[in-house]
Motif scaffolding. Sequence first.
Motif, mmCIF file in Angstrom:
data_model
loop_
_atom_site.group_PDB
_atom_site.id
_atom_site.type_symbol
_atom_site.label_atom_id
_atom_site.label_comp_id
_atom_site.label_asym_id
_atom_site.label_seq_id
_atom_site.Cartn_x
_atom_site.Cartn_y
_atom_site.Cartn_z
ATOM 1 N N VAL A 1 -3.782 5.735 7.847
ATOM 2 C CA VAL A 1 -4.886 5.100 7.164
ATOM 3 C C VAL A 1 -4.362 3.623 7.015
ATOM 4 N N VAL A 2 -3.218 3.501 6.452
ATOM 5 C CA VAL A 2 -2.551 2.121 6.025
ATOM 6 C C VAL A 2 -2.663 1.256 7.367
ATOM 7 N N ALA B 1 0.758 -1.250 -0.008
ATOM 8 C CA ALA B 1 -0.137 -0.082 0.071
ATOM 9 C C ALA B 1 0.789 1.342 0.032
ATOM 10 N N LEU B 2 1.818 1.193 0.828
ATOM 11 C CA LEU B 2 2.750 2.298 0.998
ATOM 12 C C LEU B 2 3.523 2.760 -0.331
ATOM 13 N N VAL C 1 1.573 13.847 4.245
ATOM 14 C CA VAL C 1 0.950 13.039 3.277
ATOM 15 C C VAL C 1 1.731 11.803 4.155
ATOM 16 N N ILE D 1 6.356 8.158 8.215
ATOM 17 C CA ILE D 1 5.487 6.965 8.132
ATOM 18 C C ILE D 1 5.848 5.885 9.418
ATOM 19 N N GLY E 1 -1.119 9.102 5.460
ATOM 20 C CA GLY E 1 -0.994 7.839 4.757
ATOM 21 C C GLY E 1 -0.654 6.612 5.468
ATOM 22 N N SER E 2 0.181 6.825 6.341
ATOM 23 C CA SER E 2 0.671 5.751 7.323
ATOM 24 C C SER E 2 -0.512 5.587 8.509
ATOM 25 N N PHE F 1 2.319 9.175 -4.684
ATOM 26 C CA PHE F 1 1.440 10.418 -4.340
ATOM 27 C C PHE F 1 2.458 11.533 -4.286
ATOM 28 N N PHE G 1 0.867 3.498 -3.324
ATOM 29 C CA PHE G 1 -0.140 4.641 -3.507
ATOM 30 C C PHE G 1 0.533 5.832 -2.809
ATOM 31 N N VAL G 2 0.988 5.524 -1.174
ATOM 32 C CA VAL G 2 1.295 6.608 -0.512
ATOM 33 C C VAL G 2 2.631 7.335 -0.860
ATOM 34 N N TYR G 3 3.603 6.818 -0.823
ATOM 35 C CA TYR G 3 4.885 7.406 -1.656
ATOM 36 C C TYR G 3 4.863 7.929 -2.890
#
Length: 400
Positions: free
Chosen positions: A361-362, A122-123, A354, A170, A358-359, A130, A126-128
């Motif tokens: 949420v994941v 996921a990280l 971010v 994160i 992001g962290s 972004f 999607f997160v990184y």
Amino acid sequence: MENLKNSSDVLFILLGAIMVLAMHAGFAFLELGTVRKKNQVNALVKILTDFCVSTIAYFFIGYSIAYGVSFFSGAEVLAAKSGYELVKFFFLLTFAAAIPAIVSGGIAERAKFTPQLAATFALVGFVYPFFEGIAWNNHYGFQDWLKTSFGANFHDFAGSVVVHAVGGWIALVAVLLLGARHGRYRKNGEIAAHPPSSIPFLALGAWILVVGWFGFNVMSAQTIDKITGLVAVNSLMAMVGGTLAALVFGRNDPGFIHNGPLAGLVAICAGSDVMHPVGALVTGAVAGGLFVWMFTITQNKWKIDDVLGVWPLHGLCGTWGGLAAGIFGAKALGGLGGVAFMSQLLGTLLGIAVALIGSFVVYGLLKMFVGIRLSQEDEFNGADLAIHKISATAERETSW
């Protein structure tokens, strides 16, 4: 001549990718040497499998989010320009895969294995990418707004913020959601020390990272015509500054001394192409001192059980690096210019935001639905036996 240039660029960035790939061995041995012996196998397995999961996530999803490039076309198309776009992906993948490698050190000794692989996907998927797309590919007009408002884009040449600060922040969320290792902080206020299991392995990991970092920074030029020795010497000076500051402030502690060069190198990534070497030395020295100071505070005062100190090392030193590029990159302090402190500040804050969101949420979702922490019994036995059913060294000699 064009074919020769394309081939040279491919070789240049491929060598960079190989050097940064080697850094993942550094991550592995740094963690192996720092954790207790019952968690050494887990450290090695995590870094390798995280890299492989990162490759899948970044190839199919993340790279497209960051750069709008898809690999769903024939090999003939992909091989254009001597396959430059493919090796560029390889190079940037090694940066993306550093995110879970950073997180791994913070959550060591008590995190479940499979949920961490899901978090890695996921990280990196999607997160990184972004934030990578915003910082390095001008997504959503953020860079244009900074240039209009403050006269310069957010400048992060090799990822002090994009890679290190994002990875460190994160990791902080993951560490807080996991909680401390059992017995680390006792009810009567005592703190149980867990000294490194192997200073030689810790030092080996640090040295591998230091050597690979010159590929990380210098090859961030991405084409051979943009290479500059300034990046190499600035990286060297920051490494030296970080080491000597950690030596002084860490009172000759070998754990601090071998993390000192990493702190300096984290901080110099952003401004290594615009600073004067003296500015790089100062940047590295501040980072080395910052790491020792904040590692001690987080572990002993705030009781945050960040095993390798990845939030102070990557999160805070990366944040400092983003700001330092706006200070020492200025012409008034001997830099090349083209940077603005406000752009650096806002770009760095966006990266932190971010990372935190992001962290949360994941890891929050994983904690809620599948759990992210080993049972107390498994943690006591160690991740090696609990997860991999084998220890790093045999308890006794075999009889044959």
